[in-house]
Design a protein around this motif. Sequence first.
Motif, mmCIF file in Angstrom:
data_model
loop_
_atom_site.group_PDB
_atom_site.id
_atom_site.type_symbol
_atom_site.label_atom_id
_atom_site.label_comp_id
_atom_site.label_asym_id
_atom_site.label_seq_id
_atom_site.Cartn_x
_atom_site.Cartn_y
_atom_site.Cartn_z
ATOM 1 N N GLU A 69 7.083 12.846 -35.739
ATOM 2 C CA GLU A 69 6.584 11.625 -35.093
ATOM 3 C C GLU A 69 6.362 11.865 -33.601
ATOM 4 O O GLU A 69 5.371 11.391 -33.028
ATOM 5 C CB GLU A 69 7.574 10.481 -35.303
ATOM 6 C CG GLU A 69 7.642 9.998 -36.755
ATOM 7 C CD GLU A 69 8.705 8.944 -36.960
ATOM 8 O OE1 GLU A 69 9.355 8.548 -35.962
ATOM 9 O OE2 GLU A 69 8.906 8.507 -38.111
ATOM 10 N N ILE A 70 7.281 12.611 -32.974
ATOM 11 C CA ILE A 70 7.129 12.918 -31.543
ATOM 12 C C ILE A 70 5.890 13.772 -31.311
ATOM 13 O O ILE A 70 5.132 13.560 -30.358
ATOM 14 C CB ILE A 70 8.394 13.635 -31.021
ATOM 15 C CG1 ILE A 70 9.578 12.661 -30.987
ATOM 16 C CG2 ILE A 70 8.145 14.210 -29.618
ATOM 17 C CD1 ILE A 70 10.902 13.307 -30.617
ATOM 18 N N ALA A 71 5.664 14.753 -32.207
ATOM 19 C CA ALA A 71 4.476 15.612 -32.075
ATOM 20 C C ALA A 71 3.199 14.785 -32.204
ATOM 21 O O ALA A 71 2.238 14.978 -31.451
ATOM 22 C CB ALA A 71 4.503 16.713 -33.132
ATOM 23 N N ASP A 72 3.183 13.826 -33.172
ATOM 24 C CA ASP A 72 2.008 12.957 -33.339
ATOM 25 C C ASP A 72 1.780 12.104 -32.096
ATOM 26 O O ASP A 72 0.639 11.925 -31.645
ATOM 27 C CB ASP A 72 2.190 12.045 -34.563
ATOM 28 C CG ASP A 72 2.135 12.816 -35.874
ATOM 29 O OD1 ASP A 72 1.615 13.948 -35.854
ATOM 30 O OD2 ASP A 72 2.617 12.292 -36.895
ATOM 31 N N ILE A 73 2.885 11.589 -31.533
ATOM 32 C CA ILE A 73 2.781 10.757 -30.333
ATOM 33 C C ILE A 73 2.254 11.584 -29.168
ATOM 34 O O ILE A 73 1.418 11.117 -28.378
ATOM 35 C CB ILE A 73 4.150 10.137 -29.990
ATOM 36 C CG1 ILE A 73 4.526 9.085 -31.051
ATOM 37 C CG2 ILE A 73 4.130 9.495 -28.602
ATOM 38 C CD1 ILE A 73 5.939 8.554 -30.922
ATOM 39 N N ASP A 74 2.746 12.824 -29.038
ATOM 40 C CA ASP A 74 2.272 13.704 -27.953
ATOM 41 C C ASP A 74 0.768 13.963 -28.081
ATOM 42 O O ASP A 74 0.041 13.971 -27.074
ATOM 43 C CB ASP A 74 3.039 15.031 -27.975
ATOM 44 C CG ASP A 74 4.471 14.873 -27.487
ATOM 45 O OD1 ASP A 74 4.760 13.858 -26.826
ATOM 46 O OD2 ASP A 74 5.295 15.771 -27.759
ATOM 47 N N GLU A 75 0.306 14.195 -29.320
ATOM 48 C CA GLU A 75 -1.113 14.443 -29.541
ATOM 49 C C GLU A 75 -1.930 13.206 -29.159
ATOM 50 O O GLU A 75 -2.967 13.305 -28.484
ATOM 51 C CB GLU A 75 -1.372 14.789 -31.011
ATOM 52 C CG GLU A 75 -0.807 16.134 -31.456
ATOM 53 C CD GLU A 75 -1.542 17.308 -30.829
ATOM 54 O OE1 GLU A 75 -2.656 17.108 -30.310
ATOM 55 O OE2 GLU A 75 -1.000 18.416 -30.847
ATOM 56 N N GLU A 76 -1.455 12.026 -29.602
ATOM 57 C CA GLU A 76 -2.173 10.793 -29.289
ATOM 58 C C GLU A 76 -2.185 10.540 -27.787
ATOM 59 O O GLU A 76 -3.194 10.107 -27.226
ATOM 60 C CB GLU A 76 -1.520 9.614 -30.018
ATOM 61 C CG GLU A 76 -1.699 9.657 -31.527
ATOM 62 C CD GLU A 76 -1.007 8.496 -32.224
ATOM 63 O OE1 GLU A 76 -0.583 7.563 -31.517
ATOM 64 O OE2 GLU A 76 -0.893 8.526 -33.461
#
Length: 266
Positions: free
Chosen positions: A167-174
């Motif tokens: 989830e953190i990786a997805d948030i970083d990408e967004e």
Amino acid sequence: MNKSKTNSVSRSSQSIKKKRNLILDVNAPKRPSGAYIIYATKGYKDFVSTHPEIKDKSKIMTAMAEHWKNMSDEEKKPYTDVAQANRNEYEKRLQEYKQTDVYRNFIENKKQMQKKAQSNKKQNKQSIDDNPEPVVSTRDGEISVFSQEFIEHNKKRQGYLQRIRREIADIDEEESLIRKNIERLQSKYGDLHVSNRADDHSSKMNEKILSRWRGLVINALEGAKLLDSLHLNKESSVDDLIKSLEEASKKPNDQIKNCLNAIHFG
């Protein structure tokens, strides 16, 4: 107990501890993004437009990752070249940073923190040695670290941590994509602001020219005593003036023509 499973749990636990104890240098140059991140950032909008059937953001990122995996080296080259150039610049800046007092102070503080952590580790080891049956506290009570129950408890926690990391990786990408969009919008806003200022200036200049032209024509017509015959007065607007002159030009009137020819905009 399965020995391979025990070793796997041990290695995973050591990896988590190592990351937890990692000492970061906040003043060091930021490590650049890899080729895939550059591809995902720049190509996100185009990928979404060409794959409208994919709505979920996590599925979009998964599809882009699969697409990247199947790309040839030649197709990846524009992104790998940028990543390598960024990497070279990062290495250069890092070497320059390592010559500074700030870096030397960081290394000294890091050594002290590692020494302190080693001391704490020894104290913890001594505490474990004094207690042959160490336990951990959970919501369900205390669990012996040498039990199968503890291994199952760790598996659940690791699964939870993996979900959090994803989830953190997805948030970083967004967040990265949002920052790029904000930068583009700010750039467009700046261009629009400059264009609007130029339009405002041009509009004001046109208004001044029209006002001057109106004044000259009204004065000339007044001097020739033609205002009444043209149904005009000193307060007539530019539109009224143009309309009356157009109508007058259709009629043979040398006095009006001579009057208009005598007007100069010098």
